[in-house]
Design an enzyme around this catalytic site. Sequence first.
Site: not given
Length: 497
Positions: A120, A129, A327, A356, A377, A425, A452
């Site tokens: 890039c 990134c 996702q 979740y 949720e 999650d 995550c």
Amino acid sequence: MNKQKNSGYIKSKQKRNQSNKSHGKKHLGMATRKGDKSQGKHASTNKHRRNKKSLTVVVTCTGLTNEGRGIIQWEGKKLEIEHLMPGETAEITISINGGDVDAKLKRLITPSKDRVKPRCSYYYDCGGCQLQHMNEQAQERFKQVTIDKLMKPFGKPEPILTMEHPYDYRNKSHTTFGLNKERQIIGGLYAQNSHQLISMDRCLIHDPKADEIWQTIKDLMKSFKMQPYNEDTGRGFLRHVLIKVGKVSGEIMVVLVVASPIFKGKNNFVKALRKAHPEITTILMNVNNRDTSMVLGDQEKVLFGKGTITDTLCGLKFDISAKSFYQINPVQTEKLYAKAIEMAQLTGRETVIDAYCGIGTIGLIASKKAGKVIGVELNKDAVQDAIRNSKRNGVKNARFYQGDAGKFMVEMATRGEKADVVIMDPPRSGSDEAFLSSVVKLKPKRIVYVSCNPVTQVRDLKYLVQYGYEVKGIQPVDMFPQTVHVECVALLQRKTI
């Protein structure tokens, strides 16, 4: 990379930085010490100027932080240098201003054999990134070591699940527009931790078609005399463009995030966009007139199509709206979810709670092997999406409820109801103690924790281990190649007394 190429690498970097400054852009620098708050500030007194000094030293990188920065030691201090790799020798500039120390890479002397030229051209300016200067093997090793260190108290993690093609994977992108010094419309991404807009035409981890579409929108803005929104003055119309792509279905959603509901030339604009990109299946206008960093506002109007797109994940079809959480990397998500459901050890008789649950993805996928799935949720719109997705796929053994998952489980325990498996999650902040204590009260046999953010996951695992569970499996998954982010799924089992 030899020394001659090294020199070219640093010179080209410096040249870009000078170009940025000449256009009035704030240069963020190649590296700073973590937590340094003086970045971008200028000394305002003669005293500060007298206390400020700079020196150049040669150092060797001894390791990496969890954020991928190179670690060096200097006069008893641990400093972090962006884009420096273990084993590399480099010349760095150290600036001292009172108690603040700022370190920047000046010149590589001995590069790592794992160093590569970033694909890039915006890599060193954008910051979205952080690992493109590493080859794929070095990125994999970095993420594996990071997880191994974090999870050491609980056991040895499995080898990380990597991605065969680690580019073009994001099914969701959002672009911001602005004006450059010459008052020309530019589009791109904000530099990391700033409001400096980097003008670009391609992000290599975005879906290529999404980048083509927003480039067309930028061109249409000129012909329709549409002004980008200015956060400082509050003037202008188009704030952002959000694009979602169904990687399997090929369906594409375009969301025009605007500052006002008055859209002059709306029908012609939509017609022109559809003519240029007939592959677009729905276009929405989202009104965000608040002074906020949030991308989407509350008011939404469908300009073309049905307002949602559909995509397939693990053999099931899901409706995705503008505000749905889905996702980002579906290829790796299938690996992540397959591992999570394998860890759940479902035989067709278990009651599974999907906490979740969002739009119901992992719960509905688990329903194929479970006796009953209960999804909980807090977001009302997401629950409605989950119910629709359940009906769309003909799932009969899943129910979805709107509410706090922790309170829901406490009420279940109070009524004497049981669950065999809890799949959780949570967001990057992890779970709070109230939620974790509710899981403990319900006493499921197994907990499958999808994270995550492994740092907060470690914190939560310590709590669950303290209250009667033991970690039986750890699987990292590279969901976001070229970045430092990594997801991790862990299996916990309740100890038998």
